[in-house]
Design an enzyme around this catalytic site. Sequence first.
Site, PDB file in Angstrom:
ATOM      1  N   CYS A  34       0.824  -1.200   0.000  1.00  0.00           N
ATOM      2  CA  CYS A  34       0.000   0.000   0.000  1.00  0.00           C
ATOM      3  C   CYS A  34       0.858   1.249   0.000  1.00  0.00           C
ATOM      4  O   CYS A  34       2.067   1.196   0.262  1.00  0.00           O
ATOM      5  CB  CYS A  34      -0.888   0.051   1.253  1.00  0.00           C
ATOM      6  SG  CYS A  34      -1.969  -1.379   1.501  1.00  0.00           S
ATOM      7  N   ASP A 456      20.585  35.704 -12.552  1.00  0.00           N
ATOM      8  CA  ASP A 456      19.334  36.221 -13.095  1.00  0.00           C
ATOM      9  C   ASP A 456      19.013  37.566 -12.442  1.00  0.00           C
ATOM     10  O   ASP A 456      18.971  37.692 -11.211  1.00  0.00           O
ATOM     11  CB  ASP A 456      18.207  35.213 -12.829  1.00  0.00           C
ATOM     12  CG  ASP A 456      16.905  35.620 -13.497  1.00  0.00           C
ATOM     13  OD1 ASP A 456      16.576  35.030 -14.525  1.00  0.00           O
ATOM     14  OD2 ASP A 456      16.232  36.517 -12.975  1.00  0.00           O
TER      15      ASP A 456
END
Length: 491
Positions: A34, A456
């Site tokens: 599971c 950046d």
Amino acid sequence: MTMVEDSRYEAVRSRDARFDGVFFFAVATTGIYCRPSCPAITPKRRNVSFYRTAAAAQGAGYRACRRCRPDAVPGSAEWNVRADVVGRAMRLIGDGVVDREGVAGLAGRLGYSARQVQRQLTAEVGAGPIALARAQRGHTARVLLQTTDLQAAEIAFAAGFASVRQFNDTIRAIYAATPTELREARRAPSGVPTRFGPVTTEHGTAGVPLRLAHRLPCATGALFDGLAAHALPGIEELTGAPGARIYRRTLRLPGGPGIAEVGERSGAAGWLECRLHLTDLRDLTTATQRLRRLFDLDADPGAVAERLGADPALAPLVTARPGLRVPGSADPDETALRILLGRGLTPAGARRRGTALVAALGQPLGRPSGGLTHLFPTAATLAGAPLAGLGLTGERRAGLRTLATALADGTVALDPGADRAATTRLLLALPGVGAWTAGHIRTRALGDPDVPLTDDREVRAGMRRAGAHPGGTERWRPWSSYAAYYLRTAP
């Protein structure tokens, strides 16, 4: 190991969905495995064992739980973080390389022998490449059985099985049910995505509906906003109002062109609704994985928040937008070329350049679908094209042609298993490709979650606004890409 397994058992006891896909647990008394969030009664600790992958649990003789469907979980973010051969192999297997090229093809891409790859994967995740690919094929087959009316033989080959017998045996082994029984157990129509309008593509299909699972929280609105800001007409489009938008784009796939549609509305439920229109159903796994990378659906928002929230400058940004995802790539070559094309331009300026490029050199679809009309030009096409009359400067034309040539001849490879550090060095060696371009390609096309992008301009501006210290980026690792995206997109 005992401490680790005890922690995992506590996650199972609390049904913590954050660990779905990170590990699986199996119950000796029932013979099933599971996901940690399974709603069934928690088994006794002595009956539970833990596995890194579904394939490992299947290899140990366990079958998938029909209640929690452990095969339909997000992937582990660990494979995106890791730069070693195991992480690279897991990303390539997810992209369907073993199904298309075999274990020898996987090993060749990694630069190792097939025996070495088998040994390292088995030691790390408890299953070799064939078992991992088999588990993935089983999941693809279940999706097709429960969402389409295709014949079993068609599904077998679409999922990548070599024969119908292999398909039947695998379904029985994984789900303890026949293909017919799985199909009869399909959910009611209300459980199938229905918000997409009827779209007929050049292939004449209504598409395959599926759900793209992700961990919560997920800042779906911000993700769709980012895609909308950079959507390239002819290749991408967004329809609908904010909160209920549908993102559509063309895909260049091994079996032919495809169209993907992904809905925004269900993001709070733990999945995004999707519909795929494919020329060849065997491309289903590849298309699904590319969309998962584009939407960053295997992210671990809990781990990101824990790390970045410890930085006083970033904590308010993380709190304001929990579950922010970093948009990735559905086509790494296309993404890299678009990054270089749009360098230094506003989104509107980049869109104008891209629109002209697609109109001149893109591959038209046999039949347009809404606003989607083309596939983005291939690297080989751009490498041999004059690129005149597109409004590009001579420097940008030269840089675009250089990068396209490197992608076309294999000098630079941007597949999911690429060595990110080595690829970055190759990119920086190309004329016209600087640190800004290489960093954004590494972040988006290669899906690296640990690129600070301090070159950046928008990131630096965000750092100043937030009061982040330029020398403090080490504390963001291994989630520097998320820190950069929080800073770039902060209101």
